[in-house]
Design a protein around this motif. Sequence first.
Motif, short mmCIF file in Angstrom:
data_model
loop_
_atom_site.label_atom_id
_atom_site.label_comp_id
_atom_site.label_asym_id
_atom_site.label_seq_id
_atom_site.Cartn_x
_atom_site.Cartn_y
_atom_site.Cartn_z
N GLY A 110 0.80 -1.22 0.00
CA GLY A 110 0.00 0.00 0.00
C GLY A 110 0.82 1.26 0.00
N GLU A 111 2.07 1.17 0.45
CA GLU A 111 2.97 2.32 0.41
C GLU A 111 3.21 2.78 -1.02
N LEU A 112 3.18 1.85 -1.96
CA LEU A 112 3.45 2.19 -3.36
C LEU A 112 2.42 3.18 -3.89
N VAL A 113 1.16 2.96 -3.54
CA VAL A 113 0.08 3.87 -3.94
C VAL A 113 0.22 5.20 -3.22
N GLN A 114 0.37 5.14 -1.91
CA GLN A 114 0.45 6.36 -1.10
C GLN A 114 1.63 7.23 -1.53
N ARG A 115 2.77 6.61 -1.77
CA ARG A 115 3.98 7.37 -2.11
C ARG A 115 3.84 8.10 -3.44
N PHE A 116 3.25 7.43 -4.43
CA PHE A 116 3.14 8.08 -5.73
C PHE A 116 2.09 9.18 -5.72
N VAL A 117 0.90 8.88 -5.21
CA VAL A 117 -0.20 9.84 -5.33
C VAL A 117 0.07 11.10 -4.51
N THR A 118 0.69 10.97 -3.36
CA THR A 118 0.95 12.15 -2.54
C THR A 118 2.26 12.83 -2.90
N GLY A 119 3.06 12.22 -3.77
CA GLY A 119 4.37 12.76 -4.08
C GLY A 119 4.37 13.67 -5.29
N ASP A 120 5.58 14.07 -5.70
CA ASP A 120 5.75 14.98 -6.82
C ASP A 120 6.60 14.38 -7.94
#
Length: 258
Positions: free
Chosen positions: A83-93
């Motif tokens: 789930g970190e993979l989704v969170q990291r991309f969507v909230t990142g730049d």
Amino acid sequence: MCIIALAYKTPALGPLVLLANRDEYYRRPAAPLDYWQDAPQTLGGRDLQAGGSWLAIDTRGRLAAVTHIRDGRPQSPPARSRGELVQRFVTGDEDALSYAQWLREHRHEFGPFNLLFGSYNDLLHFSSRSGQLNRLNPGIHVLSNAEMDTPWFKSERLRGHLQTLRRPPAEAEVLPWLCDRTAAEVAELPNTGVGLALEKLLSPVFIVGRDYGTRASSLLTVTARGDVGFAEVSWDMSGRETGRRRYQFTVGIPRRSI
């Protein structure tokens, strides 16, 4: 997520129509679809055990969804939650290609996974098993616990439904498709190394098991104007509905913090 079906850049359905079911252990706590307190422009469900997500989009149009890859081989517990993979991309730049390089470097820190990510009108798929990155072509695609467009029984059932659409669907139209408990016949089952009984249990679009099953069903649509509709239905361990959430926003218009 354990099954995703999407119509991507099709003439009849527009930029994106995505259907998905999240299958997970019932004991694993999760929050339903909502904007995140620590990332107020991000909308998605939330895994309360590790903090990640299975499907999320933000007001910039950044989108990601993850499924695990099932191969039946014994594995040591991964260091990090998928789930970190989704969170990291969507909230990142990071742009998608830079993120793909990060995925290649760190993929072995996670359990085997497929990641669908990018912007709603420029989606990519990364497989941790092969390390390959592919840009999606316009059309109808299905993704479960194998490679993109592997013709599993349940994947093809959702593909067939999407192929019948001539306009973007309403929630009431697609929910019966996502609640389909029809199991595959033995001859139609994949062989992923988990045994016949488990293959049969996992073969429907909607799974109801003793300790594992479908926890949430989602419909995500994006129009040519960038209008996003995101709906989710939550389920308990008996396959009974426990709640519904619906949100709308327009890409490029930041959400006001309350």
